[in-house]
Design a protein around this motif. Structure first.
Motif, PDB file in Angstrom:
ATOM      1  N   TYR A  84       0.854  -1.190   0.000  1.00 33.29           N
ATOM      2  CA  TYR A  84       0.000   0.000   0.000  1.00 33.29           C
ATOM      3  C   TYR A  84       0.890   1.241   0.000  1.00 33.29           C
ATOM      4  CZ  TYR A  84      -3.882   3.094   1.212  1.00 33.29           C
ATOM      5  OH  TYR A  84      -4.831   4.072   1.207  1.00 33.29           O
ATOM      6  N   ARG A  85       0.705   2.075  -0.991  1.00 36.50           N
ATOM      7  CA  ARG A  85       1.549   3.253  -1.180  1.00 36.50           C
ATOM      8  C   ARG A  85       0.673   4.497  -1.307  1.00 36.50           C
ATOM      9  NH1 ARG A  85       6.760   3.997  -2.456  1.00 36.50           N
ATOM     10  NH2 ARG A  85       7.380   5.891  -3.575  1.00 36.50           N
ATOM     11  N   ILE A  86       1.097   5.564  -0.637  1.00 37.80           N
ATOM     12  CA  ILE A  86       0.392   6.842  -0.685  1.00 37.80           C
ATOM     13  C   ILE A  86       1.341   7.905  -1.229  1.00 37.80           C
ATOM     14  CG2 ILE A  86      -0.701   8.676   0.668  1.00 37.80           C
ATOM     15  CD1 ILE A  86      -1.665   6.598   2.623  1.00 37.80           C
ATOM     16  N   THR A  87       0.846   8.710  -2.145  1.00 39.67           N
ATOM     17  CA  THR A  87       1.596   9.852  -2.671  1.00 39.67           C
ATOM     18  C   THR A  87       0.842  11.128  -2.319  1.00 39.67           C
ATOM     19  OG1 THR A  87       2.494   8.553  -4.503  1.00 39.67           O
ATOM     20  CG2 THR A  87       2.549  10.946  -4.725  1.00 39.67           C
ATOM     21  N   LEU A  88       1.545  12.060  -1.695  1.00 40.98           N
ATOM     22  CA  LEU A  88       0.982  13.359  -1.338  1.00 40.98           C
ATOM     23  C   LEU A  88       1.554  14.411  -2.270  1.00 40.98           C
ATOM     24  CD1 LEU A  88       1.351  13.174   2.554  1.00 40.98           C
ATOM     25  CD2 LEU A  88      -0.588  12.436   1.150  1.00 40.98           C
ATOM     26  N   ARG A  89       0.679  15.274  -2.795  1.00 42.98           N
ATOM     27  CA  ARG A  89       1.115  16.347  -3.693  1.00 42.98           C
ATOM     28  C   ARG A  89       0.532  17.678  -3.232  1.00 42.98           C
ATOM     29  NH1 ARG A  89       0.105  11.983  -7.182  1.00 42.98           N
ATOM     30  NH2 ARG A  89       1.958  11.342  -8.374  1.00 42.98           N
ATOM     31  N   ASP A  90       1.266  18.759  -3.563  1.00 45.26           N
ATOM     32  CA  ASP A  90       0.832  20.120  -3.207  1.00 45.26           C
ATOM     33  C   ASP A  90       0.500  20.189  -1.719  1.00 45.26           C
ATOM     34  OD1 ASP A  90       1.104  20.786  -5.885  1.00 45.26           O
ATOM     35  OD2 ASP A  90      -0.986  20.333  -6.334  1.00 45.26           O
ATOM     36  N   ILE A  91       1.498  19.903  -0.905  1.00 43.85           N
ATOM     37  CA  ILE A  91       1.333  19.828   0.543  1.00 43.85           C
ATOM     38  C   ILE A  91       1.494  21.229   1.132  1.00 43.85           C
ATOM     39  CG2 ILE A  91       2.133  18.690   2.646  1.00 43.85           C
ATOM     40  CD1 ILE A  91       3.628  16.729   0.618  1.00 43.85           C
ATOM     41  N   ASP A  92       0.431  21.795   1.680  1.00 45.99           N
ATOM     42  CA  ASP A  92       0.473  23.098   2.322  1.00 45.99           C
ATOM     43  C   ASP A  92       0.603  22.918   3.833  1.00 45.99           C
ATOM     44  OD1 ASP A  92       0.339  24.584   0.016  1.00 45.99           O
ATOM     45  OD2 ASP A  92      -1.846  24.752   0.043  1.00 45.99           O
ATOM     46  N   VAL A  93       1.635  23.536   4.402  1.00 45.96           N
ATOM     47  CA  VAL A  93       1.931  23.421   5.831  1.00 45.96           C
ATOM     48  C   VAL A  93       1.786  24.801   6.463  1.00 45.96           C
ATOM     49  CG1 VAL A  93       3.636  22.695   7.543  1.00 45.96           C
ATOM     50  CG2 VAL A  93       3.595  21.610   5.275  1.00 45.96           C
ATOM     51  N   THR A  94       0.956  24.917   7.495  1.00 44.71           N
ATOM     52  CA  THR A  94       0.805  26.175   8.215  1.00 44.71           C
ATOM     53  C   THR A  94       1.270  25.998   9.659  1.00 44.71           C
ATOM     54  OG1 THR A  94      -1.499  25.648   8.749  1.00 44.71           O
ATOM     55  CG2 THR A  94      -1.109  26.981   6.797  1.00 44.71           C
ATOM     56  N   GLY A  95       1.716  27.111  10.257  1.00 47.45           N
ATOM     57  CA  GLY A  95       2.199  27.094  11.632  1.00 47.45           C
ATOM     58  C   GLY A  95       3.702  27.217  11.747  1.00 47.45           C
ATOM     59  N   VAL A  96       4.418  27.242  10.620  1.00 47.57           N
ATOM     60  CA  VAL A  96       5.877  27.276  10.642  1.00 47.57           C
ATOM     61  C   VAL A  96       6.404  28.505  11.375  1.00 47.57           C
ATOM     62  CG1 VAL A  96       7.933  27.488   9.191  1.00 47.57           C
ATOM     63  CG2 VAL A  96       6.132  25.881   8.559  1.00 47.57           C
ATOM     64  N   SER A  97       5.787  29.662  11.174  1.00 52.28           N
ATOM     65  CA  SER A  97       6.318  30.910  11.728  1.00 52.28           C
ATOM     66  C   SER A  97       6.038  31.083  13.217  1.00 52.28           C
ATOM     67  CB  SER A  97       5.763  32.107  10.956  1.00 52.28           C
ATOM     68  OG  SER A  97       4.363  32.193  11.110  1.00 52.28           O
ATOM     69  N   SER A  98       5.392  30.121  13.850  1.00 50.00           N
ATOM     70  CA  SER A  98       5.110  30.214  15.284  1.00 50.00           C
ATOM     71  C   SER A  98       6.235  29.598  16.121  1.00 50.00           C
ATOM     72  CB  SER A  98       3.787  29.518  15.609  1.00 50.00           C
ATOM     73  OG  SER A  98       3.855  28.137  15.322  1.00 50.00           O
ATOM     74  N   TYR A  99       7.393  29.372  15.526  1.00 44.16           N
ATOM     75  CA  TYR A  99       8.493  28.724  16.227  1.00 44.16           C
ATOM     76  C   TYR A  99       9.036  29.572  17.380  1.00 44.16           C
ATOM     77  CZ  TYR A  99      11.453  31.912  13.517  1.00 44.16           C
ATOM     78  OH  TYR A  99      12.024  33.029  12.973  1.00 44.16           O
ATOM     79  N   SER A 100       9.671  28.912  18.332  1.00 48.32           N
ATOM     80  CA  SER A 100      10.475  29.567  19.360  1.00 48.32           C
ATOM     81  C   SER A 100      11.810  28.838  19.445  1.00 48.32           C
ATOM     82  CB  SER A 100       9.769  29.550  20.720  1.00 48.32           C
ATOM     83  OG  SER A 100       9.471  28.225  21.118  1.00 48.32           O
ATOM     84  N   VAL A 101      12.853  29.568  19.761  1.00 46.67           N
ATOM     85  CA  VAL A 101      14.197  28.999  19.795  1.00 46.67           C
ATOM     86  C   VAL A 101      14.420  28.306  21.130  1.00 46.67           C
ATOM     87  CG1 VAL A 101      16.670  29.490  19.676  1.00 46.67           C
ATOM     88  CG2 VAL A 101      15.063  30.757  18.225  1.00 46.67           C
ATOM     89  N   ARG A 102      14.824  27.036  21.081  1.00 48.29           N
ATOM     90  CA  ARG A 102      15.119  26.268  22.286  1.00 48.29           C
ATOM     91  C   ARG A 102      16.618  26.141  22.536  1.00 48.29           C
ATOM     92  NH1 ARG A 102      10.826  23.321  24.504  1.00 48.29           N
ATOM     93  NH2 ARG A 102       8.972  24.622  24.209  1.00 48.29           N
ATOM     94  N   ASP A 103      17.414  26.121  21.472  1.00 47.89           N
ATOM     95  CA  ASP A 103      18.859  25.970  21.660  1.00 47.89           C
ATOM     96  C   ASP A 103      19.577  26.490  20.424  1.00 47.89           C
ATOM     97  OD1 ASP A 103      21.130  25.016  23.224  1.00 47.89           O
ATOM     98  OD2 ASP A 103      21.388  23.541  21.628  1.00 47.89           O
ATOM     99  N   LEU A 104      20.733  27.104  20.646  1.00 49.84           N
ATOM    100  CA  LEU A 104      21.540  27.642  19.557  1.00 49.84           C
ATOM    101  C   LEU A 104      23.003  27.503  19.948  1.00 49.84           C
ATOM    102  CD1 LEU A 104      22.020  29.320  16.946  1.00 49.84           C
ATOM    103  CD2 LEU A 104      21.721  31.377  18.341  1.00 49.84           C
TER     104      LEU A 104
END
Length: 270
Positions: A84-104
């Motif tokens: 069983y194989r699944i292909t995902l296309r045109d994947i829109d991801v939201t929430g990326v800009s809500s990051y916080s820095v934990r370590d640098l």
């Protein structure tokens, strides 16, 4: 994940001529090498750029991260010729800009850096197509996949360097063209280049479901949703190898696109 677009310019060994603060674009939080809280300033710079990443920065060709799009991902959930194989296309991801820095952190030499960020939740929407056998039933179908990834830790590792505006890349190596007395200010500008980047993701909570396309078998859709509901982490694990590689490739290309347009002197002053 996108803090890397502005991270590599803040390598501790670099120095710039120092642009006046009033001349800086609003998305730049400039740091000084003489700042006793320099490490904290790096983190402030990474956090400062979040709203501009969310809406995009057209003047330097940075697209919006809300949503951030991946073109395609493929995953196999069962083995064999009828797996069983699944292909995902045109994947829109939201929430990326809500990051916080934990370590640098930074390496002792070679422009090596490590950054860990936390994202409370990422939402996914993608077109999916499936093929193969699921629970002993042929399960080809199409529709829309929805996903939620909660408690995401992204660990980015890489290395960057400074190059002059006139630097050229050859097949056998790199040629550094030094700015001489007869060259203008543009030729003397320096830019950051990220040579390599890897991305690792750890996700605490995973939820996925599909909506079948028009005319698709509802029994197959229910079987697929049962699989996604009971084994969402396994599905995500199957996606991870390809997902890490594609994220690293996308981030590396965007980062170097940005750095080719923003001189080091605007980012780090003496």
């Amino acid at each position: 994940m996108f803090p890397i677009l502005f991270l590599a310019v803040f390598l501790p060994g670099l120095s710039g001529a120092g642009a006046a603060q009033t001349d800086l674009p609003p998305y730049i939080h400039q740091c000084s090498r003489r700042d006793p809280r320099l490490h904290a300033c790096y983190i402030e710079a990474i956090m400062h750029v979040r709203p501009w990443l969310a809406k995009g920065i057209p003047e330097i060709a940075v697209p919006s991260t809300e949503p951030f799009r991946l073109v395609e991902l493929s995953l196999s959930l069962t083995e064999g010729p009828k797996g069983y194989r699944i292909t995902l296309r045109d994947i829109d991801v939201t929430g990326v800009s809500s990051y916080s820095v934990r370590d640098l952190s930074f390496g002792d030499a070679g422009g090596v850096f490590s950054l860990e960020v936390f994202i409370p939740e990422l939402s996914l929407v993608a077109n999916y197509s499936s093929a193969g056998v699921l629970i002993m039933v042929p399960a080809s179908g199409r529709g829309t996949l929805y996903g939620s990834l909660g408690g995401v830790r992204a660990h980015l590792r890489g290395a960057g360097r400074v190059q002059a505006a006139g630097q050229r890349h050859g097949q056998e190596g790199q040629e550094q063209i030094q700015a001489g007395p007869g060259q203008g200010a543009a030729e003397r500008e320096r830019f950051v280049h990220v040579d390599r980047l890897s991305v690792d993701l750890k996700v605490r909570d995973v939820k996925m479901r599909i909506e079948r396309g028009r005319g698709e078998n509802p029994i197959i859709a229910r079987a697929t949703n049962l699989l996604l509901r009971t084994s969402a982490h396994l599905v995500l694990d199957a996606m991870m190898p390809e997902l890490r590689l594609k994220l690293a490739d996308v981030f590396l290309n965007i980062a170097n696109n940005i750095f080719s347009k923003v001189p080091l002197e605007q980012l780090l002053r003496d």
